[in-house]
Design a protein around this motif. Sequence first.
Motif: not given
Length: 278
Positions: A55-81
Amino acid sequence: FRQQLRINQAAGSAVDYLKGRGPSGKIAAQFGIGYAPPGWDNLIKSSGTDPAKLKLLDESGMVITKPEEKIQYDRFRHRIMFPIRDQRGRTIGFGGRVLDDSTPKYLNSPETPVFHKGRELYGLYEARQALKEIPHLIMVEGYMDVIALAQYGIHNAVATLGTALTESHLQKLFRYTSELVFCFDGDNAGRRAAARSLDIALPEMKDGVSAKFLFLPDGEDPDSMVRKLGTQDFEQQVANAQPLSEFLFEQLSDGIDASTADGKARLSKVCAPQINRI
């Protein structure tokens, strides 16, 4: 993310990019640079499946949540951070630079309860850590510009976070320095951006603070300029930047012939409202 930059098998392209751009290990550590590996759920997996953490990862924008599809995934992928830190050094968001052809090239954390782009500045915490006194701050456009200048011993650069300059940014900056030097590309887009910054800066120009404008040659940015000129010559360019008053009159007198009485009258009519905003 810092750990992944050291140990992940896919981190080679990130290490090569950083080597090519030049930040030393010391500067990379100072700015906390890391790497988000490819894949959709690395961060989710490493945090475990604890619902409170997710829930905190979602609130902090670190993961993207698509409730209608019931999926969560990382916002940042293959990037310099690049961690974005507040005045106390706490990480409140991230900027990620892509390492392949995907878009956008730079991706920032979304607005969250702790991260407000219109108030925060990249590099301000690091500048305050590196310098006891900050006689002036250089406002540049990107994270890598801030880091490249630090690499050359210029620790007083900051950047906005993918947003336009705001009054809140300026009020914050003038708490730590009495002079701002806006650094822009010399092309038309750079001049337009400078004119917008000037417009926002005028009401913030109080006694004891000043601003200057530095326009770089076409096709150059602070990163490439400091490599070309070296520290001393770049700092000389900053010292010789155009004062705000000069830039203001240059903008306002465009197309007006101030050598005639009529021209002078027109110029004073155009200038008075802007000067009154100071």
